[in-house]
Write an enzyme that holds these catalytic residues in place. Structure first.
Site, PDB file in Angstrom:
ATOM      1  N   LYS A 236       6.501  -4.494  -4.429  1.00 39.86           N
ATOM      2  CA  LYS A 236       7.921  -4.148  -4.489  1.00 39.86           C
ATOM      3  C   LYS A 236       8.479  -3.853  -3.103  1.00 39.86           C
ATOM      4  O   LYS A 236       9.607  -4.194  -2.794  1.00 39.86           O
ATOM      5  CB  LYS A 236       8.083  -2.910  -5.393  1.00 39.86           C
ATOM      6  CG  LYS A 236       9.519  -2.462  -5.601  1.00 39.86           C
ATOM      7  CD  LYS A 236      10.253  -3.384  -6.536  1.00 39.86           C
ATOM      8  CE  LYS A 236      11.713  -3.015  -6.722  1.00 39.86           C
ATOM      9  NZ  LYS A 236      12.480  -4.165  -7.223  1.00 39.86           N
TER      10      LYS A 236
ATOM     11  N   ASN B 211      -1.478   2.116   5.527  1.00 40.49           N
ATOM     12  CA  ASN B 211      -0.527   1.104   5.086  1.00 40.49           C
ATOM     13  C   ASN B 211      -0.093   0.337   6.327  1.00 40.49           C
ATOM     14  O   ASN B 211       0.343   0.950   7.291  1.00 40.49           O
ATOM     15  CB  ASN B 211       0.678   1.792   4.417  1.00 40.49           C
ATOM     16  CG  ASN B 211       1.826   0.842   4.154  1.00 40.49           C
ATOM     17  OD1 ASN B 211       1.643  -0.362   4.103  1.00 40.49           O
ATOM     18  ND2 ASN B 211       3.022   1.381   3.990  1.00 40.49           N
ATOM     19  N   GLY B 212      -0.255  -0.971   6.315  1.00 43.02           N
ATOM     20  CA  GLY B 212       0.120  -1.761   7.486  1.00 43.02           C
ATOM     21  C   GLY B 212      -0.969  -2.753   7.814  1.00 43.02           C
ATOM     22  O   GLY B 212      -1.847  -3.019   6.989  1.00 43.02           O
TER      23      GLY B 212
ATOM     24  N   HIS C 153      19.945 -36.751  -2.594  1.00 44.31           N
ATOM     25  CA  HIS C 153      19.300 -36.945  -1.287  1.00 44.31           C
ATOM     26  C   HIS C 153      17.797 -36.726  -1.362  1.00 44.31           C
ATOM     27  O   HIS C 153      17.182 -36.449  -0.349  1.00 44.31           O
ATOM     28  CB  HIS C 153      19.954 -36.036  -0.244  1.00 44.31           C
ATOM     29  CG  HIS C 153      21.415 -36.309  -0.108  1.00 44.31           C
ATOM     30  ND1 HIS C 153      21.897 -37.406   0.574  1.00 44.31           N
ATOM     31  CD2 HIS C 153      22.495 -35.673  -0.624  1.00 44.31           C
ATOM     32  CE1 HIS C 153      23.228 -37.414   0.490  1.00 44.31           C
ATOM     33  NE2 HIS C 153      23.609 -36.379  -0.236  1.00 44.31           N
TER      34      HIS C 153
ATOM     35  N   CYS D  69       0.819  -1.211   0.000  1.00 40.96           N
ATOM     36  CA  CYS D  69       0.000   0.000   0.000  1.00 40.96           C
ATOM     37  C   CYS D  69       0.857   1.268   0.000  1.00 40.96           C
ATOM     38  O   CYS D  69       1.901   1.326   0.638  1.00 40.96           O
ATOM     39  CB  CYS D  69      -0.879   0.039   1.229  1.00 40.96           C
ATOM     40  SG  CYS D  69      -1.931  -1.401   1.358  1.00 40.96           S
TER      41      CYS D  69
ATOM     42  N   LYS E 251      13.441 -15.917  -9.429  1.00 38.65           N
ATOM     43  CA  LYS E 251      13.086 -15.020 -10.541  1.00 38.65           C
ATOM     44  C   LYS E 251      12.064 -15.687 -11.449  1.00 38.65           C
ATOM     45  O   LYS E 251      11.078 -15.077 -11.843  1.00 38.65           O
ATOM     46  CB  LYS E 251      14.322 -14.690 -11.405  1.00 38.65           C
ATOM     47  CG  LYS E 251      15.298 -13.653 -10.954  1.00 38.65           C
ATOM     48  CD  LYS E 251      14.854 -12.233 -10.976  1.00 38.65           C
ATOM     49  CE  LYS E 251      14.173 -11.815  -9.722  1.00 38.65           C
ATOM     50  NZ  LYS E 251      14.986 -11.413  -8.602  1.00 38.65           N
TER      51      LYS E 251
ATOM     52  N   ARG F 107       5.403  -0.055  -5.905  1.00 37.53           N
ATOM     53  CA  ARG F 107       5.310  -0.860  -4.681  1.00 37.53           C
ATOM     54  C   ARG F 107       4.391  -2.058  -4.856  1.00 37.53           C
ATOM     55  O   ARG F 107       4.407  -2.971  -4.038  1.00 37.53           O
ATOM     56  CB  ARG F 107       4.774   0.013  -3.538  1.00 37.53           C
ATOM     57  CG  ARG F 107       5.693   1.156  -3.194  1.00 37.53           C
ATOM     58  CD  ARG F 107       4.971   2.207  -2.396  1.00 37.53           C
ATOM     59  NE  ARG F 107       4.774   1.814  -1.020  1.00 37.53           N
ATOM     60  CZ  ARG F 107       5.529   2.197  -0.006  1.00 37.53           C
ATOM     61  NH1 ARG F 107       6.552   2.993  -0.214  1.00 37.53           N
ATOM     62  NH2 ARG F 107       5.269   1.822   1.215  1.00 37.53           N
TER      63      ARG F 107
ATOM     64  N   GLU G 164       8.551 -16.011  -9.786  1.00 34.38           N
ATOM     65  CA  GLU G 164       7.785 -14.790  -9.498  1.00 34.38           C
ATOM     66  C   GLU G 164       7.260 -14.087 -10.736  1.00 34.38           C
ATOM     67  O   GLU G 164       6.204 -13.457 -10.677  1.00 34.38           O
ATOM     68  CB  GLU G 164       8.541 -13.832  -8.569  1.00 34.38           C
ATOM     69  CG  GLU G 164       9.808 -13.233  -9.107  1.00 34.38           C
ATOM     70  CD  GLU G 164      10.488 -12.327  -8.081  1.00 34.38           C
ATOM     71  OE1 GLU G 164      11.693 -12.114  -8.211  1.00 34.38           O
ATOM     72  OE2 GLU G 164       9.811 -11.838  -7.162  1.00 34.38           O
TER      73      GLU G 164
ATOM     74  N   GLU H  44      18.442 -17.849  -6.633  1.00 29.88           N
ATOM     75  CA  GLU H  44      17.946 -16.597  -7.206  1.00 29.88           C
ATOM     76  C   GLU H  44      17.281 -16.860  -8.564  1.00 29.88           C
ATOM     77  O   GLU H  44      16.231 -16.290  -8.885  1.00 29.88           O
ATOM     78  CB  GLU H  44      19.112 -15.595  -7.331  1.00 29.88           C
ATOM     79  CG  GLU H  44      18.832 -14.326  -8.122  1.00 29.88           C
ATOM     80  CD  GLU H  44      17.722 -13.442  -7.558  1.00 29.88           C
ATOM     81  OE1 GLU H  44      17.153 -13.767  -6.515  1.00 29.88           O
ATOM     82  OE2 GLU H  44      17.402 -12.431  -8.204  1.00 29.88           O
TER      83      GLU H  44
ATOM     84  N   TRP I 211      -2.657  -2.839  -1.669  1.00 27.83           N
ATOM     85  CA  TRP I 211      -2.210  -4.212  -1.911  1.00 27.83           C
ATOM     86  C   TRP I 211      -2.942  -5.042  -0.872  1.00 27.83           C
ATOM     87  O   TRP I 211      -2.689  -4.926   0.323  1.00 27.83           O
ATOM     88  CB  TRP I 211      -0.699  -4.299  -1.733  1.00 27.83           C
ATOM     89  CG  TRP I 211      -0.115  -5.635  -2.099  1.00 27.83           C
ATOM     90  CD1 TRP I 211       0.248  -6.058  -3.344  1.00 27.83           C
ATOM     91  CD2 TRP I 211       0.183  -6.718  -1.214  1.00 27.83           C
ATOM     92  NE1 TRP I 211       0.745  -7.332  -3.287  1.00 27.83           N
ATOM     93  CE2 TRP I 211       0.716  -7.764  -1.988  1.00 27.83           C
ATOM     94  CE3 TRP I 211       0.045  -6.913   0.155  1.00 27.83           C
ATOM     95  CZ2 TRP I 211       1.118  -8.975  -1.449  1.00 27.83           C
ATOM     96  CZ3 TRP I 211       0.444  -8.125   0.700  1.00 27.83           C
ATOM     97  CH2 TRP I 211       0.970  -9.139  -0.097  1.00 27.83           C
TER      98      TRP I 211
HETATM   99  C1  F6R Z   1      12.536 -10.700  -5.752  1.00 28.42           C
HETATM  100  C2  F6R Z   1      12.370  -9.526  -4.942  1.00 28.42           C
HETATM  101  C3  F6R Z   1      12.042  -9.706  -3.493  1.00 28.42           C
HETATM  102  C4  F6R Z   1      12.845  -8.715  -2.648  1.00 28.42           C
HETATM  103  C5  F6R Z   1      12.433  -8.829  -1.176  1.00 28.42           C
HETATM  104  C6  F6R Z   1      13.239  -7.894  -0.291  1.00 28.42           C
HETATM  105  O1  F6R Z   1      12.802 -10.377  -7.067  1.00 28.42           O
HETATM  106  O2  F6R Z   1      12.484  -8.432  -5.404  1.00 28.42           O
HETATM  107  O3  F6R Z   1      12.276 -11.014  -3.092  1.00 28.42           O
HETATM  108  O4  F6R Z   1      14.200  -8.982  -2.817  1.00 28.42           O
HETATM  109  O5  F6R Z   1      11.076  -8.520  -1.037  1.00 28.42           O
HETATM  110  O6  F6R Z   1      13.035  -6.566  -0.632  1.00 28.42           O
HETATM  111  P1  F6R Z   1      14.060  -5.452  -0.212  1.00 28.42           P
HETATM  112  O7  F6R Z   1      15.335  -5.736  -0.895  1.00 28.42           O
HETATM  113  O8  F6R Z   1      13.435  -4.165  -0.648  1.00 28.42           O
HETATM  114  O9  F6R Z   1      14.197  -5.541   1.282  1.00 28.42           O
END
Ligand code: F6R
Length: 607
Positions: free
Chosen positions: A602, A98-99, A502, A2, A483, A27, A486, A479, A74
């Site tokens: 984000k 927000n929260g 295993h 949010c 990627k 965000r 997501e 990673e 959100w």
């Molecule tokens: C994945 C991604 C998330 C962030 C995570 C932490 O592509 O972007 O997994 O890495 O939410 O966010 P920050 O780095 O802003 O603390």
């Protein structure tokens, strides 16, 4: 997550609110709305989906007024429906939040016993209803907001607008970030300074427990105890122009392509060209006096920490513990003397990472952070904040921030190795020379894009994908899997190659693509053995390696992607590129919303 804005303006505020909300789009959100005082009376417009839906609504049904609040939601409590969209209103009060109000069920029950009904599934409506309840009992708007906030448990950044109060906004913060912007005869509220950038560059950040009363010409803050408080006004340096895609189809594509440039900037910020040393911001870090580092982060930033663990332990002989923030904060780990606590976060606002940082306050010898947003809460609350210089990252899936985090973490590990006597002057200089060649090598690595695009067409048909790696390539596998899932919504899992036997090898059949990250390093032969075990069972291998690796092990793979040859220590920064491109082109082939994938935010400002 949010985003909140509020404006006490001199002109019509609806366009300003929408513009500020656009700057908070990054965000992540699923509905949006604004409320203004139109002729002194509260009115609101809300729309489900993208902001363009709200803008369209406002064209057909405009909202006048010189004071207002706005929100991108959100969904946490209740589906993303119009009824649940903010601002929430109860009679003469409108509120954006927000929260998460954790005790909203108890509060609702109290309101219900007083005969007050609720109409939404949200926790936020409770805030508006409580404020209305206090107003009904004769409280002033300020008293009503204070009394409401005193009843709340959980995390909130709140902004209240009251019917008939054209020169008043009330804002409060506990656990979620909130900034106040100062204009000339105008005052603003925003979840971050990015939202406020076109309106003002003078910003005051509220601290935990702060309660702020704004008029067009004044700002009065009280702290958690209700004592008048002064918070510094800062000059921000955020570009007021909205970041564009620079000709790319998606922000993520632009951000992947930008990596040579931003890594060059990150290196330039820390490397002293004249004497070949690494310069840290004032205060520095006494690496020689440390016994361990505790690293905490979430998601992609966590994988940057796992990579850094290998670097710090191998190069600097400094033990590192790495934790995801949501586990760390509740596990109550002992922080012993000689510990540096290091928090990695692109946004600098991730609720769990911030809570973990606060847990370490007063316990760790030093609180360090590696952040992209250098005015963020995590940066401000650290003893030493190390910016990664990635520039604004809009794509929800992190790309350039990850490689910039790795770059800064590797520089720190090298500095530690030298300070602790495990790396000579010459050795350090050799690494730094190699690091200076990273931007050029990244450019070269981006040349694999056409091969990856073709391969991704095939990969997009898969329902499950495995990622394997060993040593420094194990976090890269994690990673890569994150990627892919997501942004393409394909189920993906990562394993350390040695773990395959295993359990996970049971998953292998002729339908299972397996992505193997394996530059020709000291562990190459071992990874190749694991790869052969997959091929023997019909698994389809995508091998990401260098020319020497391809020559030795490229036979029989489904596809081999050939990367430039690089010093194995630096390889994670380069091998992030195929991980990103593979996910990106697979998502494009599937036609998903690459920059704002479903359900993701984000900046994760709730736990
Ligand atoms: C994945 C991604 C998330 C962030 C995570 C932490 O592509 O972007 O997994 O890495 O939410 O966010 P920050 O780095 O802003 O603390």
């Amino acid at each position: 997550m949010c985003g909140i804005v509020g404006v006490l303006g001199q002109n019509e505020v609806a366009p300003l609110l929408v513009e500020a909300l656009k700057r908070l789009e990054y965000r992540g959100y699923d509905s949006a709305g604004i409320a203004t005082l139109n002729d002194g009376h509260l009115d609101r417009r809300r729309a489900v989906g993208k902001l363009v839906n709200l803008s369209d609504l406002l064209v057909h049904d405009p909202l006048a007024g010189k004071s207002g609040i706005g929100h991108t939601r959100w969904a946490t409590h209740g589906a993303p429906t119009l009824t649940n969209t903010h601002p929430h209103r109860a009679g003469p009060v409108a509120v954006v939040h927000n929260g998460i109000i954790e005790n909203y069920r108890e509060l609702r029950a109290e309101l219900a016993s007083a005969g007050i009904a609720y109409h939404t599934e949200t926790d936020t409506e409770t805030v508006a209803l409580l404020a209305q309840h206090h107003l009904d009992k004769g409280a002033s708007p300020e008293e009503a907001a204070r009394a409401t906030i005193a009843q709340l448990e959980g995390a909130y950044a709140l902004c209240f607008l009251f019917d008939g109060e054209d020169d008043l906004l009330i804002a409060a913060r506990q656990g979620s970030p909130l900034a106040i912007g100062h204009g000339d005869g105008e005052m603003f509220v925003g979840s971050d300074a990015i939202a406020l950038a076109p309106l003002t560059d003078r910003v005051t950040y509220l601290e935990e427990g702060d309660f702020a009363v704004l008029t067009r010409t004044s700002l009065r803050i009280t702290d958690a105890q209700g004592t008048p408080a002064t918070r510094p006004m800062r000059q921000t340096h955020i570009d007021s122009a909205r970041v564009d895609k620079a000709g790319h189809k998606h922000f993520m594509a632009k951000e992947i392509a930008e990596q040579p440039t931003v890594i060059s900037e990150a290196l330039g910020a820390y490397l002293n060209g004249e004497n070949g040393t690494i310069t840290l911001p004032e205060g520095g870090i006494n690496f020689a006096g440390l016994e361990r580092i505790t690293m905490v982060a979430c998601g992609t930033a966590y994988f940057a920490c796992v990579t850094a663990k290998y670097w710090f332990e191998q190069l600097a002989r400094l033990p590192v513990e790495v934790d995801v923030a949501s586990e760390f904060r509740y596990r109550e780990p002992p922080i012993t003397e000689g510990t540096a606590a290091l928090f990695v976060s692109q946004s600098g606002e991730t609720a769990d990472t911030l809570a973990a940082l606060r847990y370490c306050e007063g316990e760790a010898d030093i609180i360090l952070s590696v952040v992209n947003v250098d005015e963020s809460s995590i940066a401000r609350e650290s003893d030493l904040a190390l910016p990664i210089h990635a520039g604004t990252e809009i794509g929800v899936a992190s790309s350039k921030a990850f490689t910039c985090q790795l770059t800064v973490l590797l520089l720190l590990a090298l500095k530690a190795a030298h300070a602790r006597g495990h790396l000579s002057e010459d050795g350090l200089r050799a690494y730094l020379v190699a690091m200076r060649s990273l931007p050029g090598m990244l450019n070269e690595a981006l040349g694999i894009e056409e091969d990856v695009r073709g391969l991704s067409q095939e990969l997009s048909k898969a329902t499950d994908v495995l990622f394997l790696g060993r040593g420094l390539m194990y976090p890269m596998a994690m990673e890569g899997a994150l990627k892919l899932k997501e942004i393409s919504y394909i189920h993906a899992e990562a394993y350390a190659s040695g773990e395959l036997k295993h359990g996970p090898i049971a998953l292998i059949d002729e339908k299972m693509p397996v992505v193997v990250f394996a530059p020709k390093d000291a562990l190459f032969d071992k990874t190749v053995s694991n790869m052969q075990e997959v091929m023997a069972r019909g698994g389809k291998i995508i091998l990401i390696t260098d020319a020497a690796g391809a020559k030795d092990a490229g036979d029989g793979t489904w596809q081999t992607i050939i990367m430039p040859t690089i010093d194995p220590v630096l390889a994670p920064i380069l091998y992030a590129v195929p991980a990103q491109l593979l996910a990106y082109h697979t998502a494009v082939a599937k036609g998903t919303d690459v920059d704002q994938p479903r359900n993701l935010a984000k900046s994760v400002t709730v736990e």
